[in-house]
Design an enzyme around this catalytic site. Structure first.
Site, PDB file in Angstrom:
ATOM      1  N   ARG A  68      -3.339  -1.792  13.437  1.00 14.49           N
ATOM      2  CA  ARG A  68      -4.814  -1.747  13.443  1.00 14.49           C
ATOM      3  C   ARG A  68      -5.313  -3.126  13.837  1.00 14.49           C
ATOM      4  O   ARG A  68      -5.445  -4.014  13.012  1.00 14.49           O
ATOM      5  CB  ARG A  68      -5.349  -1.331  12.073  1.00 14.49           C
ATOM      6  CG  ARG A  68      -5.019   0.103  11.718  1.00 14.49           C
ATOM      7  CD  ARG A  68      -5.691   0.561  10.440  1.00 14.49           C
ATOM      8  NE  ARG A  68      -5.402   1.967  10.171  1.00 14.49           N
ATOM      9  CZ  ARG A  68      -4.379   2.400   9.446  1.00 14.49           C
ATOM     10  NH1 ARG A  68      -3.533   1.517   8.917  1.00 14.49           N
ATOM     11  NH2 ARG A  68      -4.175   3.676   9.247  1.00 14.49           N
TER      12      ARG A  68
ATOM     13  N   ASP B 192      -2.595  -4.617   3.344  1.00 14.11           N
ATOM     14  CA  ASP B 192      -2.794  -4.923   4.766  1.00 14.11           C
ATOM     15  C   ASP B 192      -3.805  -6.043   4.981  1.00 14.11           C
ATOM     16  O   ASP B 192      -4.759  -6.197   4.201  1.00 14.11           O
ATOM     17  CB  ASP B 192      -3.253  -3.673   5.517  1.00 14.11           C
ATOM     18  CG  ASP B 192      -2.150  -2.633   5.606  1.00 14.11           C
ATOM     19  OD1 ASP B 192      -0.973  -2.995   5.454  1.00 14.11           O
ATOM     20  OD2 ASP B 192      -2.471  -1.448   5.811  1.00 14.11           O
TER      21      ASP B 192
ATOM     22  N   GLU C 167     -10.006  -3.295   4.675  1.00 13.73           N
ATOM     23  CA  GLU C 167      -9.575  -2.283   3.709  1.00 13.73           C
ATOM     24  C   GLU C 167      -8.499  -2.855   2.796  1.00 13.73           C
ATOM     25  O   GLU C 167      -8.533  -2.657   1.581  1.00 13.73           O
ATOM     26  CB  GLU C 167      -9.032  -1.052   4.444  1.00 13.73           C
ATOM     27  CG  GLU C 167     -10.088  -0.227   5.131  1.00 13.73           C
ATOM     28  CD  GLU C 167     -11.060   0.413   4.156  1.00 13.73           C
ATOM     29  OE1 GLU C 167     -10.605   1.000   3.163  1.00 13.73           O
ATOM     30  OE2 GLU C 167     -12.274   0.323   4.385  1.00 13.73           O
TER      31      GLU C 167
ATOM     32  N   ASP D 123      -6.518  -6.644   6.556  1.00 18.48           N
ATOM     33  CA  ASP D 123      -7.801  -6.265   7.149  1.00 18.48           C
ATOM     34  C   ASP D 123      -8.778  -6.017   6.007  1.00 18.48           C
ATOM     35  O   ASP D 123      -8.452  -6.243   4.844  1.00 18.48           O
ATOM     36  CB  ASP D 123      -7.659  -5.036   8.059  1.00 18.48           C
ATOM     37  CG  ASP D 123      -7.055  -3.839   7.337  1.00 18.48           C
ATOM     38  OD1 ASP D 123      -7.038  -3.826   6.080  1.00 18.48           O
ATOM     39  OD2 ASP D 123      -6.576  -2.912   8.009  1.00 18.48           O
TER      40      ASP D 123
ATOM     41  N   GLU E  61       0.801  -1.226   0.000  1.00 20.11           N
ATOM     42  CA  GLU E  61       0.000   0.000   0.000  1.00 20.11           C
ATOM     43  C   GLU E  61       0.833   1.275   0.000  1.00 20.11           C
ATOM     44  O   GLU E  61       0.447   2.267  -0.607  1.00 20.11           O
ATOM     45  CB  GLU E  61      -0.952   0.008   1.199  1.00 20.11           C
ATOM     46  CG  GLU E  61      -2.074  -1.005   1.061  1.00 20.11           C
ATOM     47  CD  GLU E  61      -3.028  -0.975   2.238  1.00 20.11           C
ATOM     48  OE1 GLU E  61      -3.414   0.124   2.646  1.00 20.11           O
ATOM     49  OE2 GLU E  61      -3.380  -2.040   2.746  1.00 20.11           O
TER      50      GLU E  61
ATOM     51  N   TYR F   7       1.501  -4.958  13.083  1.00 17.03           N
ATOM     52  CA  TYR F   7       0.425  -4.157  12.486  1.00 17.03           C
ATOM     53  C   TYR F   7      -0.359  -3.426  13.568  1.00 17.03           C
ATOM     54  O   TYR F   7      -0.730  -4.010  14.595  1.00 17.03           O
ATOM     55  CB  TYR F   7      -0.507  -5.063  11.690  1.00 17.03           C
ATOM     56  CG  TYR F   7      -1.458  -4.317  10.796  1.00 17.03           C
ATOM     57  CD1 TYR F   7      -0.988  -3.377   9.884  1.00 17.03           C
ATOM     58  CD2 TYR F   7      -2.822  -4.544  10.861  1.00 17.03           C
ATOM     59  CE1 TYR F   7      -1.862  -2.689   9.061  1.00 17.03           C
ATOM     60  CE2 TYR F   7      -3.704  -3.867  10.035  1.00 17.03           C
ATOM     61  CZ  TYR F   7      -3.208  -2.936   9.140  1.00 17.03           C
ATOM     62  OH  TYR F   7      -4.064  -2.253   8.321  1.00 17.03           O
TER      63      TYR F   7
ATOM     64  N   HIS G 116      -5.027 -10.862  13.719  1.00 16.32           N
ATOM     65  CA  HIS G 116      -3.869 -10.064  14.097  1.00 16.32           C
ATOM     66  C   HIS G 116      -3.432 -10.389  15.511  1.00 16.32           C
ATOM     67  O   HIS G 116      -4.196 -10.869  16.333  1.00 16.32           O
ATOM     68  CB  HIS G 116      -4.174  -8.565  14.030  1.00 16.32           C
ATOM     69  CG  HIS G 116      -4.503  -8.075  12.664  1.00 16.32           C
ATOM     70  ND1 HIS G 116      -3.773  -8.422  11.554  1.00 16.32           N
ATOM     71  CD2 HIS G 116      -5.495  -7.266  12.227  1.00 16.32           C
ATOM     72  CE1 HIS G 116      -4.292  -7.841  10.493  1.00 16.32           C
ATOM     73  NE2 HIS G 116      -5.350  -7.143  10.877  1.00 16.32           N
TER      74      HIS G 116
END
Length: 958
Positions: free
Chosen positions: A375, A145, A149, A147, A56, A373, A420
């Site tokens: 988040r 990532d 998103e 997740d 990203e 990570y 995570h």
């Protein structure tokens, strides 16, 4: 809306086709989503494969490239590359999409809520670059990532790049060599459920915002907006302010004492104590009063000033004895490792970071391989991490601080973020902060994460707590009992590494001892000090960013990873501003929240919003489907479309923007900001006054409103200009006080012969109540002609401007040191100023700073406060940030000043549209030149023409 027990019933309304057969077929397979067909693997051997890895961010790409070596090209998508159309990207819609009745919304509500995705603004050239890299590769690895998103970005990359090579998902939660190389052996397909959930969330937010926001524009003000989480977050802040407005303080008194054992050998020999009861009746404390200022408990003794003073006088000089001693063991366990919200809260408490600053710094630490990570809702640690933490406990603190068994933690967050770990230092062994090579914000945040992780694997802190009651009898026979409490920590355990902060600035940290004298029951004590003390109950504290995040999470509203964005958004929208660290709602926020509560109650209902989040999580788990959910929300019985219909005619804009302050006094939100209006019983306006910027809502009492209304705001008659015969008046305007002339009715005020009245602002040293006619007439002569430059013949004028007093000669301006100079400066003095070399800058010679804050830990540059064109601002010489509304330079702490700079630095420079236009022109020119060159090449040789055609056929995407 068709709700059963506040939950949706999955009924697809008429007119909505529901889930297509093709999509139903695809649902069981997690990877086979439209645009994401599987491509057969390459026939090349692993060593010969050319792999393209897309992440990203460029920083992450640079770090990962160093771990992969030859055969791998690592490139960044630079965030999202496709999204629903915006005002800037609507021209990218296809002809069919543009002709759709849902083109403006960007979602085809009639056909399964199909989104109209377009390439994000400014990403076309980058997509072309990625397509070229795809054509040059044998395999595509989507390493966005792990997740929702990130999963959606991976899906959008597939849709935009249309790869004809095999592609797979590559996921990891830390950027270390072992993690990256390990991820190559655990590739997977795109998770369809996560993509569906993200798309449902995005479409839901678009429906909510695009349908409700126009109502706010029409009834409140342009630029306002509504959002699924944004609006309830604003409501929380507004409701807390309403509580403060309704709060009525209560006064109460008690007694404090310092008791002495009179034994010189005791350490300590004194202890502070507070009055607990009188004749068995407990003395009232703040918790015993309601928000209405009344006692809300029976059997409690409410002491006033007179009663407290009399009791103190009666106890002075009287003997006291130890009535009881209560000793208990003390034990405290370490907190779990950080997850997103606890990191944001603790960074706010201990480092003074805003949520946005915390996430920005954490992102850098993650991308550069220092932490996992950031988040995540998980508090679990991998076995590798536990071993690394325990190893450092043993090495740095000793085996005595290490528990026999490793500590494990379980997440209490409902629907925790997928797959995570907790936020921790990366790697199989942890780098201590001193050896990490970090500085500034990154060092401070990494140190916080490292300490919390290591402390989570340490032993409990243990000790003892004691409560002592001391009794005495007053001269009038009343028995008064005082209480003192203490704590002694005999083994600090995890507190050697880390102690959690508190939102209460007056709270004592857990690792601090409160030692009391070693006394026995029945022992005599002397009151060395004894006095009555007054108190007043306090309104509920305003939210800080940390406490607001805690509240949102407790109510299960939104995703923790997005809290920083929403808190930033409500400030950018003008709904909330900061007063120190407190979040204060503006009067505009009261109007917005009031309208939503009255006319769209479900949309800002906390329980309803939390259920929406739960339903989106059900889609992510494959337990529900996107289309029926959106259909029910938007088209169902009582759904959003039905709620919006007819609302514009139903809502009274004046009522929405009016708030009663007292009898016949109201606050109104007007076109130019909030103002106070006083009116008679028939509703006729009697007086108005603007509300000063930065006024706190709970401070706008009836008394404050009357004071504002009492200030002169009408015309000040100053006299008549003897030369023109026109009346001269003074007024308070939007931009401050000014003087002007009143033109007669027969003077044309419009058309080509229109005459404009002279007008001039007052100097800072002047006041409307004291200004006289002579001074007003002098002001109206500005700009004043000083004379002509004898060399150039140009006229030199002295005038007052937005940035202060100055001289002007043609296009050459020079600053003056004071406004009074405008009237006094001579031609010779003006020529002397122009004879000096021009000092480039806003005001010529630099003014001294308003305040100095020391060196910025990030770049070691001095940070100061200065006066600027838009008010005071903070600067380090490179980055400037305006001091927030409602906060003075004197009120700012050093930490807050550094935070403001760091947040501005994290946002980066603003993108100027002129640059974009220039770039577009350059691109057009380049294309024209290329076209001419191609034409010439075609005329030169048939062979080149054939080659060009073949190349075009091989690259249809371009």
């Amino acid at each position: 809306m068709a709700w059963v027990g506040r939950r949706p019933t999955w009924v697809i309304p008429p007119g909505c086709t529901g889930v297509s057969r093709a999509r139903r077929k695809r649902r069981p397979g997690r990877r086979n989503r439209k645009d994401a067909t599987t491509v057969p693997p390459s026939s090349k051997s692993g060593s010969d494969l050319r792999r393209l890895v897309i992440v990203e961010s460029p920083a992450k790409a640079k770090t990962i490239a160093g771990y992969l070596g030859p055969g791998y090209t690592v490139e960044a998508s630079i965030g999202h590359i496709r999204d629903l159309p915006s005002k800037e990207t609507r021209d990218k819609l296809t002809d069919e999409q543009r002709s759709s009745p849902w083109a403006n919304l960007g979602v085809d509500v009639d056909h399964d809520f199909q989104p109209f995705y377009v390439i994000s603004e400014g990403k076309d050239a980058h997509i072309a670059k990625l397509r070229k890299l795809v054509r040059e590769s044998d395999e595509l690895l989507l390493a966005t990532d792990e997740d929702r998103e990130g999963e959606a970005i991976a899906q959008h990359l597939v849709a935009a790049l249309k790869p004809k090579i095999p592609y797979r998902r590559m996921v990891f939660h830390e950027i270390t060599k072992d993690a990256i190389q390990g991820a190559l052996h655990d590739l997977r397909d795109i998770n369809g459920e996560l993509v569906e959930a993200q798309e449902a969330r995005r479409v839901l937010d678009r429906l909510y915002g695009f349908e409700v926001s126009p109502v706010l524009w029409r009834k409140i003000a342009g630029g306002t907006s509504a959002g699924r989480v944004q609006s309830v977050t604003t409501r929380l802040v507004v409701e807390r302010e309403r509580e403060r407005i309704a709060f009525k303080p209560a006064a109460y008194w008690d007694l404090t004492a310092v008791f002495d054992t009179d034994k010189p050998t005791d350490d300590p020999r004194t202890m502070g104590a507070r009055l607990l009861s009188v004749d068995g009746a407990r003395v009232a404390q703040g918790r015993d009063f309601g928000s209405d200022g009344q006692l809300n408990r029976d059997g409690v003794l409410h002491l006033d000033a007179e009663a407290a003073a009399a009791l103190a006088a009666g106890l002075n000089g009287q003997p006291f004895t130890v009535a009881s001693i209560d000793r208990k063991p003390y034990r405290r366990s370490p907190s779990a490792p950080f997850r997103t919200t606890t990191l944001q809260q603790e960074a706010g408490r201990k480092l003074g970071f805003s949520t946005q600053r915390t996430m920005s710094v954490a992102q850098k630490l993650y991308e550069n391989g220092f932490i996992t990570y950031m988040r995540t809702d998980s508090v679990t640690l991998s076995e590798t991490a536990i071993n690394a933490a325990r190893s450092q406990v043993r090495e740095l603190y000793g085996a005595d601080f290490l528990p026999e068994k490793a500590r494990t933690y379980a997440s209490k967050v409902k629907n925790a973020q997928e797959a995570h770990e907790a936020i921790r230092p990366s790697g199989n062994t942890f780098r201590t902060p001193a050896k990490a090579g970090l500085t500034g914000d990154e060092f401070r945040l990494y140190e916080l994460i490292w300490k919390r992780t290591v402390a989570s694997q340490m032993k409990d802190a243990t000790g003892s707590s004691v409560s002592i009651k001391v009794a005495g009898t007053s001269t009038d026979g009343r028995r008064a009992e005082f209480s003192a409490s203490g704590k002694v920590i005999t083994f600090h355990g995890f507190m050697k590494a880390y102690v959690e902060g508190s939102d209460d600035p007056d709270a004592q940290l857990d690792d601090q001892d409160r030692r009391l004298p070693d006394v026995a029951e029945g022992q005599s004590l002397r009151a060395a000090e004894l006095s009555a003390e007054d108190h007043s109950t306090k309104p509920p504290a305003r939210y800080t960013e940390a406490s607001l995040i805690e509240e949102l999470e407790k109510r299960e509203i939104g995703r923790p990873s997005t809290y920083a964005t929403f808190i930033s958004t409500i400030q950018d929208r003008g709904y909330v501003f900061k007063k120190g660290t407190a979040l204060v709602p503006t009067f505009l926020a009261f109007s917005v929240v009031g309208l939503l509560e009255k006319h769209f109650g479900d949309l800002v209902d906390y329980e309803f919003t939390a259920h929406m989040e739960e339903d989106l999580d059900r889609i992510a788990r494959g337990e529900a489907e996107r289309v029926p959910y959106l259909a029910n929300f938007y088209l169902g019985d009582g759904g959003l479309k039905e709620q919006i219909a007819g609302k514009l005619n139903e809502i009274d804009a004046r009522e929405t923007n009016t708030f009663a302050i007292g009898e016949n006094i109201a606050l109104r939100n007007g076109k130019y900001g909030p103002y106070i209006e006083k009116y008679d019983d028939e509703g006729n306006s009697l007086a108005r006054a603007n509300v000063p910027e930065g006024t706190l809502p709970d401070e706008l009492t009836v008394e404050a409103a009357e004071e504002l209304l009492a200030r002169p705001s009408g015309d000040f008659e100053l006299g008549v200009d003897p030369e023109t015969g026109y009346r001269i008046i003074g007024r308070n305007g939007r931009f401050g006080p000014y003087v002007t002339e009143v033109l007669p009715d027969d003077v044309p005020k419009t058309g080509k012969n229109a005459v404009k009245p002279r007008i001039s602002s007052l100097f800072k040293t002047m006041d409307l109540e004291t200004i006289d006619l002579a001074t007003a007439l002098r002001l109206l002569t500005l700009p004043r002609v000083v004379g002509k430059d004898p060399e150039s013949g140009e006229e030199i004028t002295a005038q007052d401007g937005r940035y202060g007093p100055y001289l002007k000669k043609g296009t050459d301006s020079r600053s003056l040191s004071s406004q009074e100079q405008i009237f006094d400066i001579t031609l010779d003095e003006a020529l002397a100023i122009y004879a000096q070399p021009k000092q480039f800058g806003r005001r010529g010679s630099a003014k001294p700073p308003l305040r100095e804050f020391g060196l910025d830990p990030t770049n070691e540059k001095p940070v100061v406060a200065k006066e600027g064109r838009f008010g005071p601002y903070i600067t380090d010489g490179e980055t400037n940030v305006t001091v927030p509304r409602g906060t003075t330079v004197e009120e700012l702490t050093v930490e807050q000043a550094l935070n403001l700079l760091a947040e501005k630095r994290a946002k980066g420079p603003a993108v100027k549209k002129t640059a974009k236009k220039t770039a577009a022109k350059k691109t057009a020119a380049k294309k024209t030149a290329t076209a001419k060159k191609t034409t010439a090449a075609k005329k030169t040789t048939e062979k080149k023409t054939a080659t060009a055609k073949k190349t075009a056929a091989d690259n249809p995407a371009e």
